[in-house]
Design a protein around this motif. Structure first.
Motif, PDB file in Angstrom:
ATOM      1  N   HIS A  11       0.821  -1.273   0.002  1.00  0.00           N
ATOM      2  CA  HIS A  11       0.052   0.289   0.030  1.00  0.00           C
ATOM      3  C   HIS A  11       0.809   1.150  -0.154  1.00  0.00           C
ATOM      4  O   HIS A  11       0.736   1.989  -0.729  1.00  0.00           O
ATOM      5  CB  HIS A  11      -0.925   0.134   1.377  1.00  0.00           C
ATOM      6  N   LYS A  12       1.837   1.196   0.776  1.00  0.00           N
ATOM      7  CA  LYS A  12       2.801   2.282   1.029  1.00  0.00           C
ATOM      8  C   LYS A  12       3.594   2.826  -0.473  1.00  0.00           C
ATOM      9  O   LYS A  12       3.530   3.689  -1.076  1.00  0.00           O
ATOM     10  CB  LYS A  12       3.851   2.242   1.899  1.00  0.00           C
ATOM     11  N   ASP A  13       3.846   1.403  -0.992  1.00  0.00           N
ATOM     12  CA  ASP A  13       4.581   1.558  -2.453  1.00  0.00           C
ATOM     13  C   ASP A  13       3.643   2.333  -3.429  1.00  0.00           C
ATOM     14  O   ASP A  13       4.280   2.852  -4.320  1.00  0.00           O
ATOM     15  CB  ASP A  13       4.813   0.198  -2.786  1.00  0.00           C
ATOM     16  N   ASN A  14       2.469   1.661  -3.199  1.00  0.00           N
ATOM     17  CA  ASN A  14       1.322   2.329  -4.217  1.00  0.00           C
ATOM     18  C   ASN A  14       1.223   3.671  -4.122  1.00  0.00           C
ATOM     19  O   ASN A  14       1.311   4.690  -5.046  1.00  0.00           O
ATOM     20  CB  ASN A  14       0.061   1.375  -4.087  1.00  0.00           C
ATOM     21  N   LEU A  15       1.156   4.345  -2.926  1.00  0.00           N
ATOM     22  CA  LEU A  15       1.315   5.601  -2.522  1.00  0.00           C
ATOM     23  C   LEU A  15       2.195   6.476  -2.902  1.00  0.00           C
ATOM     24  O   LEU A  15       2.173   7.773  -3.545  1.00  0.00           O
ATOM     25  CB  LEU A  15       1.097   5.887  -1.143  1.00  0.00           C
ATOM     26  N   THR A  16       3.406   6.018  -2.837  1.00  0.00           N
ATOM     27  CA  THR A  16       4.737   6.241  -3.298  1.00  0.00           C
ATOM     28  C   THR A  16       4.537   6.595  -5.173  1.00  0.00           C
ATOM     29  O   THR A  16       5.078   7.721  -5.169  1.00  0.00           O
ATOM     30  CB  THR A  16       5.831   5.666  -2.721  1.00  0.00           C
ATOM     31  N   ASN A  17       4.297   5.458  -5.481  1.00  0.00           N
ATOM     32  CA  ASN A  17       4.160   5.721  -7.043  1.00  0.00           C
ATOM     33  C   ASN A  17       3.188   6.444  -7.503  1.00  0.00           C
ATOM     34  O   ASN A  17       3.560   7.364  -8.541  1.00  0.00           O
ATOM     35  CB  ASN A  17       3.804   4.218  -7.526  1.00  0.00           C
ATOM     36  N   GLN A  18       2.016   6.470  -6.679  1.00  0.00           N
ATOM     37  CA  GLN A  18       0.955   7.668  -7.422  1.00  0.00           C
ATOM     38  C   GLN A  18       1.719   9.113  -7.228  1.00  0.00           C
ATOM     39  O   GLN A  18       1.540  10.073  -8.086  1.00  0.00           O
ATOM     40  CB  GLN A  18      -0.122   7.500  -6.422  1.00  0.00           C
ATOM     41  N   GLN A  19       2.352   9.242  -6.141  1.00  0.00           N
ATOM     42  CA  GLN A  19       3.008  10.772  -5.904  1.00  0.00           C
ATOM     43  C   GLN A  19       4.129  11.005  -6.915  1.00  0.00           C
ATOM     44  O   GLN A  19       4.026  12.063  -7.388  1.00  0.00           O
ATOM     45  CB  GLN A  19       3.680  10.720  -4.459  1.00  0.00           C
ATOM     46  N   GLU A  58       4.301  14.024  -9.672  1.00  0.00           N
ATOM     47  CA  GLU A  58       5.166  15.010  -9.850  1.00  0.00           C
ATOM     48  C   GLU A  58       5.912  15.015 -11.237  1.00  0.00           C
ATOM     49  O   GLU A  58       6.194  15.897 -11.784  1.00  0.00           O
ATOM     50  CB  GLU A  58       6.291  14.677  -8.750  1.00  0.00           C
ATOM     51  N   LEU A  59       5.942  13.660 -11.643  1.00  0.00           N
ATOM     52  CA  LEU A  59       6.376  13.562 -13.276  1.00  0.00           C
ATOM     53  C   LEU A  59       5.630  14.385 -14.219  1.00  0.00           C
ATOM     54  O   LEU A  59       5.938  14.771 -15.099  1.00  0.00           O
ATOM     55  CB  LEU A  59       6.727  11.978 -13.575  1.00  0.00           C
TER      56      LEU A  59
END
Length: 85
Positions: free
Chosen positions: A52-60, A64-65
Protein backbone atom coordinates in the motif's frame (compact mmCIF):
# COMPACT_ATOMS: atom_id res chain seq x y z
CA UNK A 1 -2.71 12.26 11.45
CA UNK A 2 -3.02 10.84 7.97
CA UNK A 3 -5.87 8.50 7.19
CA UNK A 4 -4.74 5.03 6.19
CA UNK A 5 -7.09 3.51 3.62
CA UNK A 6 -6.55 0.03 2.26
CA UNK A 7 -8.27 -1.27 -0.80
CA UNK A 8 -11.01 -3.87 -0.44
CA UNK A 9 -8.84 -6.81 -1.45
CA UNK A 10 -6.14 -5.99 1.10
CA UNK A 11 -8.72 -5.57 3.84
CA UNK A 12 -10.29 -8.89 2.84
CA UNK A 13 -6.91 -10.66 3.00
CA UNK A 14 -6.20 -9.21 6.44
CA UNK A 15 -9.62 -10.30 7.73
CA UNK A 16 -9.30 -13.82 6.29
CA UNK A 17 -5.77 -14.17 7.69
CA UNK A 18 -6.98 -13.02 11.11
CA UNK A 19 -9.91 -15.45 11.03
CA UNK A 20 -7.58 -18.31 10.14
CA UNK A 21 -5.23 -17.17 12.89
CA UNK A 22 -8.09 -17.22 15.40
CA UNK A 23 -9.18 -20.69 14.22
CA UNK A 24 -5.63 -21.99 14.57
CA UNK A 25 -5.46 -20.48 18.04
CA UNK A 26 -8.58 -22.34 19.14
CA UNK A 27 -7.56 -25.55 17.37
CA UNK A 28 -4.02 -25.76 18.73
CA UNK A 29 -4.34 -23.73 21.92
CA UNK A 30 -1.52 -21.72 23.40
CA UNK A 31 1.38 -23.84 22.21
CA UNK A 32 4.60 -23.08 20.37
CA UNK A 33 2.63 -23.18 17.10
CA UNK A 34 0.96 -19.98 18.25
CA UNK A 35 4.22 -18.14 17.59
CA UNK A 36 4.31 -19.53 14.06
CA UNK A 37 0.70 -18.53 13.39
CA UNK A 38 1.35 -15.07 14.81
CA UNK A 39 4.38 -14.70 12.58
CA UNK A 40 2.40 -15.67 9.50
CA UNK A 41 -0.33 -13.19 10.36
CA UNK A 42 2.11 -10.35 11.00
CA UNK A 43 4.07 -11.04 7.82
CA UNK A 44 0.86 -10.99 5.79
CA UNK A 45 -0.21 -7.66 7.29
CA UNK A 46 3.28 -6.22 6.85
CA UNK A 47 3.38 -7.19 3.16
CA UNK A 48 -0.02 -5.64 2.53
CA UNK A 49 0.90 -2.41 4.30
CA UNK A 50 4.22 -2.26 2.42
CA UNK A 51 2.46 -2.75 -0.92
CA UNK A 52 0.00 0.00 0.00
CA UNK A 53 2.80 2.43 0.87
CA UNK A 54 4.58 1.58 -2.37
CA UNK A 55 1.39 2.30 -4.28
CA UNK A 56 1.03 5.70 -2.58
CA UNK A 57 4.66 6.54 -3.35
CA UNK A 58 4.22 5.54 -6.99
CA UNK A 59 1.12 7.73 -7.30
CA UNK A 60 2.98 10.70 -5.83
CA UNK A 61 5.92 10.19 -8.20
CA UNK A 62 3.57 9.96 -11.18
CA UNK A 63 1.92 13.26 -10.18
CA UNK A 64 5.30 14.94 -9.85
CA UNK A 65 6.46 13.55 -13.20
CA UNK A 66 3.26 14.78 -14.84
CA UNK A 67 3.92 18.26 -13.41
CA UNK A 68 7.48 18.21 -14.75
CA UNK A 69 6.27 17.03 -18.16
CA UNK A 70 3.64 19.76 -18.25
CA UNK A 71 6.29 22.38 -17.47
CA UNK A 72 8.59 21.00 -20.15
CA UNK A 73 5.80 20.99 -22.74
CA UNK A 74 5.03 24.68 -22.18
CA UNK A 75 6.55 26.86 -24.88
CA UNK A 76 9.13 29.32 -23.61
CA UNK A 77 8.24 32.93 -24.26
CA UNK A 78 10.82 34.77 -26.31
CA UNK A 79 10.99 38.38 -25.22
CA UNK A 80 13.29 39.69 -27.93
CA UNK A 81 14.35 37.98 -31.12
CA UNK A 82 17.69 39.88 -31.17
CA UNK A 83 18.85 38.00 -28.07
CA UNK A 84 18.56 34.65 -29.87
CA UNK A 85 20.99 35.60 -32.62
Amino acid sequence: MKRFDLDKISTFVIVITFVLFALALFATGFTKELLLETGVFLVSVKLIIMAHKDNLTNQQMMRELAEIKAKLDEPEPVSDMRQCA
